[in-house]
Scaffold this motif. Structure first.
Motif, PDB file in Angstrom:
ATOM      1  N   THR A 291       0.745  -1.056  -0.056  1.00  0.00           N
ATOM      2  CA  THR A 291       0.095  -0.068   0.006  1.00  0.00           C
ATOM      3  C   THR A 291       0.815   1.141  -0.059  1.00  0.00           C
ATOM      4  OG1 THR A 291      -0.231  -0.327   2.476  1.00  0.00           O
ATOM      5  CG2 THR A 291      -1.974  -0.944   1.214  1.00  0.00           C
ATOM      6  N   PHE A 292       1.973   1.152   0.065  1.00  0.00           N
ATOM      7  CA  PHE A 292       3.046   2.332   0.256  1.00  0.00           C
ATOM      8  C   PHE A 292       3.240   3.193  -1.182  1.00  0.00           C
ATOM      9  CE2 PHE A 292       7.606   4.090   0.244  1.00  0.00           C
ATOM     10  CZ  PHE A 292       7.068   5.063   1.300  1.00  0.00           C
ATOM     11  N   LYS A 293       2.811   4.306  -1.179  1.00  0.00           N
ATOM     12  CA  LYS A 293       2.838   5.045  -2.416  1.00  0.00           C
ATOM     13  C   LYS A 293       3.802   6.257  -2.180  1.00  0.00           C
ATOM     14  CE  LYS A 293      -0.669   6.778  -5.416  1.00  0.00           C
ATOM     15  NZ  LYS A 293      -2.067   7.032  -5.567  1.00  0.00           N
TER      16      LYS A 293
ATOM     17  N   VAL B 136       4.174   9.880  -2.724  1.00  0.00           N
ATOM     18  CA  VAL B 136       3.495  10.893  -2.916  1.00  0.00           C
ATOM     19  C   VAL B 136       4.344  12.218  -2.788  1.00  0.00           C
ATOM     20  CG1 VAL B 136       1.447  12.464  -3.025  1.00  0.00           C
ATOM     21  CG2 VAL B 136       1.513   9.898  -2.443  1.00  0.00           C
ATOM     22  N   ALA B 137       4.520  12.899  -4.071  1.00  0.00           N
ATOM     23  CA  ALA B 137       5.337  14.260  -3.967  1.00  0.00           C
ATOM     24  C   ALA B 137       4.427  15.058  -3.360  1.00  0.00           C
ATOM     25  CB  ALA B 137       5.721  14.631  -5.416  1.00  0.00           C
ATOM     26  N   GLN B 138       5.452  15.865  -2.713  1.00  0.00           N
ATOM     27  CA  GLN B 138       4.789  16.810  -1.858  1.00  0.00           C
ATOM     28  C   GLN B 138       3.839  18.115  -2.671  1.00  0.00           C
ATOM     29  OE1 GLN B 138       4.461  17.387   1.375  1.00  0.00           O
ATOM     30  NE2 GLN B 138       6.357  17.701   2.209  1.00  0.00           N
ATOM     31  N   GLU B 139       2.706  18.213  -2.237  1.00  0.00           N
ATOM     32  CA  GLU B 139       1.881  19.330  -2.835  1.00  0.00           C
ATOM     33  C   GLU B 139       1.836  20.473  -2.198  1.00  0.00           C
ATOM     34  OE1 GLU B 139      -2.058  17.718  -3.521  1.00  0.00           O
ATOM     35  OE2 GLU B 139      -1.177  16.066  -4.983  1.00  0.00           O
ATOM     36  N   GLY B 140       1.912  21.637  -3.015  1.00  0.00           N
ATOM     37  CA  GLY B 140       1.869  22.919  -2.411  1.00  0.00           C
ATOM     38  C   GLY B 140       0.716  23.788  -2.842  1.00  0.00           C
TER      39      GLY B 140
END
Lengths: 146, 172
Positions: free
Chosen positions: B35-37, B39-43
């Motif tokens: 389940t590990f994904k 995800v790039a940080q969103e700003g």
């Protein structure tokens, strides 16, 4: 010549499992800390534009409403795909919920997660529909450019 | 009275059954790995944009907004050069440098007031790709010094000009 007779070894040799269990627990702890179940703010159809300055929000938004905008300009809100005009009743519902909570649409934040190749005009249409319902605080979401 | 003679001696070891625990632990590990994904940080870019009130007189004490015109080519890419207040720019970097010069202008309002009051109004073509708008906002908002990680803030107020009237085509 007298051969040394080997004594039969009846004791069971057990592997030391402690380091393996230690490491496995550490791995589990690592994945548990990093796991993110909140999929509500993600959508596979949306590839966010990249930005150098967009930084994760410092404070938790009080009343966020997330609208995804696909490449074709279709809005996705609460899992429902609608054109810009179709947002009107959904946003009215949100505004009614806010009124019920003694809040106004100006207290809410509309998070716009637009696809990087979507037409800007489509996004402006969505912003306009939101403005007509009294929402005035918009958050344009972008992906951090690493 | 006859007592039952116990055979167990005190130094017997009670062994824990490790197998079920290891089974469960490995199952948990597999679940978390699957389940590990990453995800790039969103700003975020925050924009406060109320519906324009009709007939409202502009505040004279406020700085007039910089009007940035972003025109699209047929394929939705940005047409260069683009215009801001009658000046042409070939890229967003030169636009950013111009705004920094305006901010640091000794005859101007001063950097603090500039950051507080200056506003950029985006006039975008309907078909312009959204990532160009984000690039423009990026350039106008501030400059990131990659060496130190510090951001020089430039213009904090950004708004979209009302979209062109497309009454026939709007909301298709």
């Amino acid at each position: 010549m007298r051969m040394r007779r080997k004594k039969a070894d009846s004791s069971i040799h057990e592997a030391d499992l402690t380091p393996m269990i230690d490491m496995t627990f550490q791995l589990i702890a690592f994945f548990m800390v990093l796991i993110n179940f909140s999929q509500s703010e993600q959508n596979d159809k949306v590839k966010l534009p990249l930005s150098d300055l967009a930084k994760p929000p410092q404070e938790v938004m009080e009343y966020p409403i997330t609208i995804h905008v696909t490449k074709a300009g279709i809005a996705i809100i609460g899992g429902r795909e609608v054109p810009a005009i179709g947002l009107k009743p959904l946003l009215q519902n949100e505004a009614n919920v806010l009124k019920f909570m003694d809040k106004s649409p100006t207290d809410a934040s509309i998070i716009i997660r637009g696809h990087r190749e979507a037409a800007t005009g489509k996004i402006q249409d969505i912003i306009k529909v939101c403005q007509e319902q009294g929402f005035d605080h918009f958050t344009l979401r972008a992906k951090e450019n690493l | 009275m006859k007592f039952r003679h116990t055979t167990s001696s005190g130094d017997d070891k009670i062994e824990l059954q490790m197998t079920p625990m290891i089974d469960i632990v490995f199952q948990l590990l597999v679940f978390f790995i699957m389940t590990f994904k990453i995800v790039a940080q969103e700003g975020d870019f925050n924009i406060r944009m109320p519906l324009a009130s009709e007939g409202g007189a502009p505040d004279e004490s406020q700085m007039p907004p910089y009007k940035l015109y972003l025109t699209a080519n047929q394929d939705g890419t940005l047409e260069v050069p683009f215009l801001m207040d009658g000046l042409t720019f070939d890229n967003f970097k030169s636009l950013q440098e111009h705004l920094i010069l305006e901010m640091e202008d000794p005859n101007g309002v001063g950097p603090e007031k500039f950051q507080e009051e200056a506003e950029v109004e985006l006039h975008c073509d309907y078909g312009l790709r959204y990532d160009f708008v984000i690039q423009a906002i990026d350039a106008v908002r501030g400059k990131l010094d990659r060496a130190t990680g510090q951001t020089i803030e430039i213009v904090q107020k950004i708004k979209f000009a009302p979209p062109p009237d497309r009454s026939g085509q709007l909301f298709e």
